[in-house]
Design an enzyme around this catalytic site. Sequence first.
Site, PDB file in Angstrom:
ATOM      1  N   CYS A 197       0.846  -1.194   0.000  1.00 38.30           N
ATOM      2  CA  CYS A 197       0.000   0.000   0.000  1.00 38.30           C
ATOM      3  C   CYS A 197       0.882   1.245   0.000  1.00 38.30           C
ATOM      4  O   CYS A 197       1.166   1.827   1.056  1.00 38.30           O
ATOM      5  CB  CYS A 197      -0.934  -0.013   1.215  1.00 38.30           C
ATOM      6  SG  CYS A 197      -2.155   1.314   1.178  1.00 38.30           S
ATOM      7  N   THR A 234     -26.120   1.903  11.292  1.00 35.38           N
ATOM      8  CA  THR A 234     -27.195   1.654  10.329  1.00 35.38           C
ATOM      9  C   THR A 234     -28.004   2.925  10.123  1.00 35.38           C
ATOM     10  O   THR A 234     -28.117   3.758  11.026  1.00 35.38           O
ATOM     11  CB  THR A 234     -28.120   0.517  10.790  1.00 35.38           C
ATOM     12  OG1 THR A 234     -29.106   0.268   9.781  1.00 35.38           O
ATOM     13  CG2 THR A 234     -28.829   0.866  12.090  1.00 35.38           C
ATOM     14  N   TYR A 235     -28.511   3.067   8.919  1.00 37.31           N
ATOM     15  CA  TYR A 235     -29.426   4.160   8.598  1.00 37.31           C
ATOM     16  C   TYR A 235     -30.791   3.584   8.229  1.00 37.31           C
ATOM     17  O   TYR A 235     -31.652   4.285   7.728  1.00 37.31           O
ATOM     18  CB  TYR A 235     -28.865   5.003   7.444  1.00 37.31           C
ATOM     19  CG  TYR A 235     -27.464   5.509   7.719  1.00 37.31           C
ATOM     20  CD1 TYR A 235     -27.260   6.663   8.476  1.00 37.31           C
ATOM     21  CD2 TYR A 235     -26.347   4.810   7.257  1.00 37.31           C
ATOM     22  CE1 TYR A 235     -25.975   7.121   8.747  1.00 37.31           C
ATOM     23  CE2 TYR A 235     -25.064   5.260   7.523  1.00 37.31           C
ATOM     24  CZ  TYR A 235     -24.882   6.408   8.268  1.00 37.31           C
ATOM     25  OH  TYR A 235     -23.603   6.855   8.540  1.00 37.31           O
ATOM     26  N   ASN A 236     -30.924   2.252   8.479  1.00 41.17           N
ATOM     27  CA  ASN A 236     -32.172   1.531   8.178  1.00 41.17           C
ATOM     28  C   ASN A 236     -32.597   1.703   6.723  1.00 41.17           C
ATOM     29  O   ASN A 236     -33.777   1.863   6.419  1.00 41.17           O
ATOM     30  CB  ASN A 236     -33.295   1.979   9.119  1.00 41.17           C
ATOM     31  CG  ASN A 236     -32.966   1.711  10.576  1.00 41.17           C
ATOM     32  OD1 ASN A 236     -32.807   2.622  11.373  1.00 41.17           O
ATOM     33  ND2 ASN A 236     -32.833   0.439  10.921  1.00 41.17           N
ATOM     34  N   THR A 237     -31.594   1.668   5.846  1.00 37.55           N
ATOM     35  CA  THR A 237     -31.889   1.750   4.410  1.00 37.55           C
ATOM     36  C   THR A 237     -31.141   0.642   3.673  1.00 37.55           C
ATOM     37  O   THR A 237     -30.108   0.160   4.131  1.00 37.55           O
ATOM     38  CB  THR A 237     -31.451   3.103   3.818  1.00 37.55           C
ATOM     39  OG1 THR A 237     -30.036   3.254   3.988  1.00 37.55           O
ATOM     40  CG2 THR A 237     -32.172   4.260   4.491  1.00 37.55           C
ATOM     41  N   THR A 267     -31.219  -3.974   9.038  1.00 37.26           N
ATOM     42  CA  THR A 267     -30.082  -4.590   8.340  1.00 37.26           C
ATOM     43  C   THR A 267     -29.174  -5.393   9.265  1.00 37.26           C
ATOM     44  O   THR A 267     -28.101  -5.826   8.854  1.00 37.26           O
ATOM     45  CB  THR A 267     -29.233  -3.508   7.648  1.00 37.26           C
ATOM     46  OG1 THR A 267     -28.721  -2.603   8.646  1.00 37.26           O
ATOM     47  CG2 THR A 267     -30.054  -2.726   6.627  1.00 37.26           C
ATOM     48  N   GLU A 300     -23.187   3.227   0.989  1.00 44.65           N
ATOM     49  CA  GLU A 300     -23.444   1.895   1.536  1.00 44.65           C
ATOM     50  C   GLU A 300     -22.263   0.962   1.287  1.00 44.65           C
ATOM     51  O   GLU A 300     -21.940   0.111   2.120  1.00 44.65           O
ATOM     52  CB  GLU A 300     -24.733   1.333   0.931  1.00 44.65           C
ATOM     53  CG  GLU A 300     -25.979   2.086   1.398  1.00 44.65           C
ATOM     54  CD  GLU A 300     -27.247   1.675   0.664  1.00 44.65           C
ATOM     55  OE1 GLU A 300     -28.252   1.383   1.345  1.00 44.65           O
ATOM     56  OE2 GLU A 300     -27.240   1.661  -0.590  1.00 44.65           O
TER      57      GLU A 300
END
EC number: 1.11.1.-
Length: 492
Positions: A130, A386-389, A398, A463
């Site tokens: 890297c 989480t953004y619950n999407t 999720t 995401e």
Amino acid sequence: MRLAAASNEAYAASLAVSELLSCHQCGGDRGQDEELGIRIPRPLGHGPSRFIPEKEMLQVGSEDAQMHALFADSFAALGRLDNITLVMVFHPQYLESFLKTQHYLLQMDGPLPLHYRHYIGIMAAARHQCSYLVNLHVSDFLHVGGDPKWLNGLENAPQKLQNLGELNKVLAHRPWLITKEHIEGLLKAEEHSWSLAELVHAVVLLTHYHSLASFTFGCGISPEIHCDGGHTFRPPSVSNYCICDITNGNHSVDEMQVNSAGNASVSDSFFEVEALMEKMRQLQECREEEEASQEEMASRFEMEKRESMFVFSSDDDEVTPARDVSRHFEDTSYGYKDFSRHGMHVPTFRVQDYCWEDHGYSLVNRLYPDVGQLIDEKFHIAYNLTYNTMAMHKDVDTSMLRRAIWNYIHCMFGIRYDDYDYGEINQLLDRSFKVYIKTVVCTPEKVTKRMYDSFWRQFKHSEKVHVNLLLIEARMQAELLYALRAITRYMT
């Protein structure tokens, strides 16, 4: 009067030239410095990531106090606002924890001197070739007074750091092979020995930078403009090009073609999301109706562990490390091998017997105070974030998917959770996603944009960055578990 008129004419001519050279959008001057003989570097890439179009990067408004505070903290701590930060800012809660932890590891009071910390970061990043991280920490190493001779190769560093090379190698590529003998060799090396506190600090740094290399490659982080590979002195191909055009979506033709090609499969990727949602719903119903026995769950773990051996990409070729990176580590041929190789028996690591929460956390905090708490907070944020999407869907739980990703990574490292049904992994993670996960976690230097684009095609870039946060934290915890268990065994 004639002098005044001449002065006005010269001023008008100067304005005309400035008008020709200036950009009407940003007000900047084009070409004036080149005419003065100054070579001006231009960024090679468009934005902080090669995988994420800059127009889709998170835009920080002037009213966003939290983001500005994060950027200010990052700049104050590092003296720069690097591209890793600019990609992680998709998830400010995680970024805040990450920056706090990294600042503590590199700059606050601790067992190791500052230049040792940056050199260990170089050693760890170099194992995965890297160059992005190596270049950043070469600068930091010199800034804190490190000896430039050490940068000519590991053999020029103190013997104490050279001795750390074996642990770095095994931890990066096959952590399940770490034993208390590795620890004993470092702690009892006569005049070059490490103290327990120093070793824990070093182990945390190694695991941090192995994992950060995974994030760097997994998100396609572009080199900084001042680093090798981050700039060019060639003039732009379009005469009226300005640097401000980058932020206005003036991307290359190739990139636009790639984006339009990706739109062709929108309908297919839409159905992939729907299918994944349906599988999650069905698995939840099955959980409520019946529970697998301990024997069945153990059998499913062994099956998943064996199957993970056969997950590899078509690009799975050897990557020869460049000299400027390989000089920072030994045994360049040593790399990742599957946990369950034929003819090789390594006992399964059962979390029931040794886990981060009950064992690793307290050991780190005892020998390197406060760091255990910082790392633990970072693990929890990544795991529970989480953004619950999911793509275009909202109000989605999720947790099942996040747990499958985390446990699949640990499964590849031979780590088993007795209370988890590993049959869920094959239901939730398709082959292209598994290929991406395994490559990012085990051989990040082989990650390609095609791999990044091929999984979860309908999901947003934020995401996918979230996925990478899960991957690097699960990897870091797996490495820490093996190293800390070996230290515990040595101590007892």
